[in-house]
Design a protein around this motif. Structure first.
Motif: not given
Lengths: 444, 516
Positions: B50, B111-112, B208, B213-217, B285, B289, B292
């Protein structure tokens, strides 16, 4: 462990270290529409010999601090020259000036504001050395420690902050910083006036010792006459940007020639209550440095002022009243008129200065005013009431002005030792200062 | 400490040793340093990926920013040369990105992957795929708490490092900083501000891993290969679906049937700490995001404004005269430009250029905010700067020929830095609010979708405020309030710490936060 500082090699080129000629420092007044300049230093000449202490005294606002700062090139001189060891420093700039600055340093009045509280004592004293990339880092540290012991502070203070010190200790730090670059010349700007009386003596003793050890030349700026008398070899007395008298310290203090010096000295309290001392007071307040008299600086307040022929025998009270009235009119002339006032003046409706009548009544209260004088005063009052105080001032000037008002005196040598005084009365034409003052005082 | 310095040793230490640097002092007495450094290294090591990712990201942003500026200037002179620069930029950025990707492979403790919260129930009721077979909510809560704890401990340990330095390695017994720190230690309101700042910085850095969950997912790539999720269907079998489809059936639309509120599960066994948004995305989530981008943009804006204000205030105070007048005129000119209008115009003008694409438009916003904020900061610190420029120690420094640059840095900067910090932390609130306001307005203003922005969440929930889906607007609103209040508290704390005598409670400084 060496506590001795390296001494600068004795120089024998000339007796005189600093020669100041016709130095002027004006503030403002450059622009076309700006007010007249403030003449902080107005044509000053003197010299300082190597190794001596010149005391510079005068009331606050007379320009003595400005003079000190101009000598160190902290202010740009308006006119005149400052010859330091053969070089005219008023023309220096850039690298030359920086190099020259090593020679002359300053000790400031207020130890509270002359040290940066965010730096350690070591950093403060070392900074001049850093600025000039003096030798190596280790040498600089060694020198700082030597300087600390030279001003009587222990090594452990190296890492402390100025906050942790008393006023006297802070002043010692300031002195150590001023000595860092091995200067020959120090300007001491009121070095003890912000300190406790008990500490003052110690600092003065320290300054004397340092002068002897390092062969320093001092310009001591002070208003405390006893300090000046104690430490100075020669004294210059300043009033409103001019040097009024300069000479050997003891001579000036015991046998002053200039009316201003006499009145200044008469203000020192006598410890002996039975001693008969006469207090010579100056009337009024000093004029603004932007509006200095055309003639002698002291002409508005002088206790020994020369009178014009026509009024040579006038009554003393009458004459004083006339001088006071001129002062009142001068004050009016300095007031800037508003646009509305100007319009009213144009249409003869101006009434802002009508109270001049009251001032006149007050001033001439209980004084017998002869016909001729009364007429002149009346004309002036009418002019002021019309809103033209400048004309009134001019009118009174033509009638009552003497040589003191319209001519600048010369520096006259008044003793065999070379003491000089700035006064018209030293010429053969007029009576000398001393008898005039004592006669006028006796009349009281 | 004082016992280290005896009369003899100081001279010895200062003049007869070649090396009296900090490292020499540490070598002489390594124990306190090691006792601090070993845990510090451990703290960094467990989250190395990180931290390294943040560092690489910063370097990349710096390279891209600087090179882009060079390229743009060169383009006028020689397009060919500019192309070379652009190629260079692409090369460096690609290299940095691959370094970042490599670093991302390093395992991190919190981490997740280590503490997973995404899983599904098996037909017998047990949880599969989650940490220790716990419920997703519990697993997420454990990970969230551990990360927050880690961040606070790390922050404390950094402070602890200063304490170790002060007590064991610093040469001065006392410095003015000590007083500031000890004042701050008794200032609860200021400490609240510090903690808020740390919490929000943690959200920005660890977002994240903090989110379920993640921003991407969950937001940007809901139909990608990575976005398949497994769940227990109503008929008792474990099935796979895209996150996008799951989002479609997890909307919060203001009715009791279609609402996933605070701290609840959806039909796909996904836990939503802050509920879902009207489009079914996970609000938590989204908020991470948004944190950040908010922290990066407002941080850049206020840093830029503060640097400009600091430089100009010192120049104008030291040289004064016509320079001061010039800066004053420029500052007044900048203030007279309506901020919102400028933002709208600039956003429109640069919308499709490289400048408008950096940080999804955030970089451009940061530049505009820096441009509109510096005059306020400059005015605030000009007074202190003028005051310190009049001090005798500045005259003294001139009298021994110190350079103006060094006079400003050594003799003026330390005195105005405190004021600058106070006003900057109070003005940053205005920037955060303005930034959210732009995203709230939408229509090409603010951060470009789909990158999360707080203001957009508020805007999305606007029509559901009075329904059961009130959380959509309220939660982001409260986060903004908390951050802005925290920054004001920090400013108050610093002000009282640097100058305890001015402790007047509410006063004129409150006005500084009113911008935006």
């Amino acid at each position: 462990m060496s506590n001795t500082l390296e001494q600068s090699p004795p120089t024998e080129e000339s007796e005189t270290l600093i020669e100041v000629e016709g130095l002027k420092k004006y503030y403002g007044g450059e622009g076309m529409f700006s007010d007249p300049p403030v003449k902080a230093v107005d044509g000053v000449s003197f010299e300082i010999k190597r190794g001596e202490t010149l005391g510079l005294v005068g009331e606050s606002g007379c320009g003595k601090s400005t003079l000190g700062r101009t000598l160190l090139a902290l202010e740009i001189a308006t006119e005149g020259s400052i010859i330091y060891d053969g070089t005219d420093i008023t023309g220096l700039s850039g690298t030359e000036l920086k190099e020259w600055r090593k020679n002359a340093q300053m000790v400031f009045q207020d130890p509270e504001s002359s040290l940066n509280d965010r730096m350690t004592v070591g950093e403060i004293i070392r900074e001049p050395l850093d600025a000039h990339s003096w030798k190596t880092m280790t040498d600089r540290r060694e020198r700082v420690l030597d300087l600390l012991s030279a001003v009587g502070l222990p090594d452990k203070h190296y890492f402390r902050y100025p906050h942790q010190f008393s006023g006297g200790q802070r002043q010692r730090i300031g002195i150590a910083r001023a000595l860092a670059l091995e200067p020959d010349f120090l300007v001491l700007d009121e070095p003890v006036s912000a300190l406790d009386v008990s500490v003052q003596a110690k600092i003065i003793r320290l300054l004397e010792d340092l002068q002897e050890d390092f062969n320093l030349t001092y310009l001591l700026i002070a208003h405390d006459l006893s300090v000046v008398r104690y430490i100075s070899d020669r004294v210059a007395v300043m009033y409103l940007g001019k040097i009024m008298e300069k000479g050997e310290t003891e001579e000036v203090f015991s046998n002053a020639s200039n009316p201003y010096t006499q009145s200044l000295l008469s203000a020192i309290p006598e410890p002996d209550p039975s001693a008969a001392s006469q207090r010579i007071t100056l009337s009024g307040t000093p004029p603004s440095p932007s509006d200095a008299p055309a003639g002698c600086n002291l002409s508005t307040r002088c206790p020994a002022k020369i009178r014009p022929e026509a009024y040579a025998d006038a009554d003393r009270d009458l004459w004083q009243a006339i001088e006071r009235f001129r002062e009142v009119v001068r004050e009016r002339a300095r007031v800037a008129l508003s646009l509305g006032d100007r319009v009213r003046r144009r249409f003869n409706r101006f009434d802002r200065f009508d109270d001049i009548e009251d001032s006149r009544a007050d001033t001439f209260d209980g004084v017998e005013v002869p016909e001729r004088v009364d007429q002149q005063i009346e004309t002036a009052v009418e002019m002021v009431k019309r809103g033209e105080p400048m004309e009134a001032q001019q009118h009174l000037y033509t009638e009552f002005a003497s040589v003191c008002d319209h001519e600048r005196p010369e520096m006259h040598e008044v003793s065999v030792s070379g003491r000089q005084s700035y006064c018209h009365r030293h010429t053969d034409e007029y009576e000398d200062v001393e008898p005039v003052i004592s006669r006028r005082a006796d009349n009281e | 400490m004082s016992d280290r310095h005896t009369a003899e040793s100081i001279r010895e230490e200062l003049t007869h040793r070649d090396n009296q640097s900090l490292s020499a002092r540490i070598t002489e007495n390594p124990e306190p340093f090691l006792r601090w450094a070993v845990p510090m290294v451990a703290l960094i090591a467990v989250e190395f990926a990180t931290w390294a990712g943040i560092a690489v990201g910063m370097i990349e942003a710096l390279v891209v920013g600087v090179v882009a500026a060079v390229e743009l200037t060169l383009n006028y002179a020689s397009p060919g040369l500019a192309q070379v620069v652009a190629d260079f930029q692409a090369g460096v950025a690609g290299m940095l990105r691959s370094v970042g990707g490599m670093l991302g492979e390093f395992p991190t403790l919190l981490s997740r992957e280590v503490i997973p919260n995404q899983g599904h129930q098996t037909p017998d009721g047990a949880w599969q795929g989650t940490f220790l077979g716990l419920q997703p909510a519990v697993a997420w809560a454990i990970r969230f708490s551990l990360i927050m704890l880690y961040a606070l401990v790390t922050a404390y340990w950094v402070f602890r490092g200063w304490l170790v330095y002060r007590d064991h390695y610093r040469e001065s017994d006392w410095t003015p900083t000590d007083d500031i720190v000890s004042n701050l230690r008794g200032h609860r309101w200021g400490q609240f501000g510090i903690i808020v700042l740390i919490v929000f910085l943690t959200m920005a850095a660890f977002g994240s891993a903090l989110a379920p969950s993640t921003v991407s997912q969950n937001i940007e790539n809901t139909y990608g290969d990575e976005s398949r999720i497994q769940y227990l269907s109503d008929d008792g079998t474990v099935e796979t679906a895209f996150a996008g489809d799951a989002n479609f059936n997890s909307k919060s639309k203001g009715t009791v049937e279609t609402n996933i509120g605070l701290m609840s599960y959806d039909d796909y066994s996904r836990f939503h700490p802050f509920g879902t948004m009207p489009n079914g995305r996970d609000l938590f989530t989204f908020m991470m995001g948004g944190a950040r981008i908010t922290m990066i943009v407002s941080g850049m804006a206020i840093t830029g404004a503060a640097v400009v204000a600091m430089t100009l205030s010192m120049l104008s105070a030291y040289y004064s005269g016509s320079l001061d007048l010039g800066v004053l005129t420029v500052a007044d000119g900048v203030v007279s430009i309506p901020q919102l209008l400028l933002l709208i115009i600039m956003s429109a003008v640069f919308a499709d250029t490289w400048l408008g694409s950096i940080l999804d438009g955030g970089f451009l916003l940061a530049l505009i905010f820096a441009f509109t904020t510096w005059p306020f900061l400059w005015r605030a610190v000009r007074g202190p700067a003028l005051q310190v420029a009049q001090e005798d120690w500045v005259r003294a420094a001139e009298s021994y020929g110190q350079q103006p640059r060094k006079i400003m840095r050594k003799h003026m900067l330390p005195y105005i830095l405190g004021y600058l910090l106070v006003y900057a932390s109070m003005s940053v609130g205005g920037i955060i609010i303005s930034l959210s306001a732009l995203s709230f307005l939408g229509n090409g203003l603010g951060i470009s979708p789909p990158t999360p922005a707080w203001g957009r969440a508020i805007s999305a929930g606007q029509s559901y405020v009075s329904t059961v889906s009130w959380h959509i607007s309220l939660v982001p609103g409260l986060m903004i309030v908390l951050l802005v209040t925290g920054m004001n508290a920090l400013g108050d704390g610093i002000r009282d710490a640097i100058d305890p005598e001015t402790e007047t409670g509410e006063g004129e400084e409150a006005a500084a936060g009113g911008g935006g």
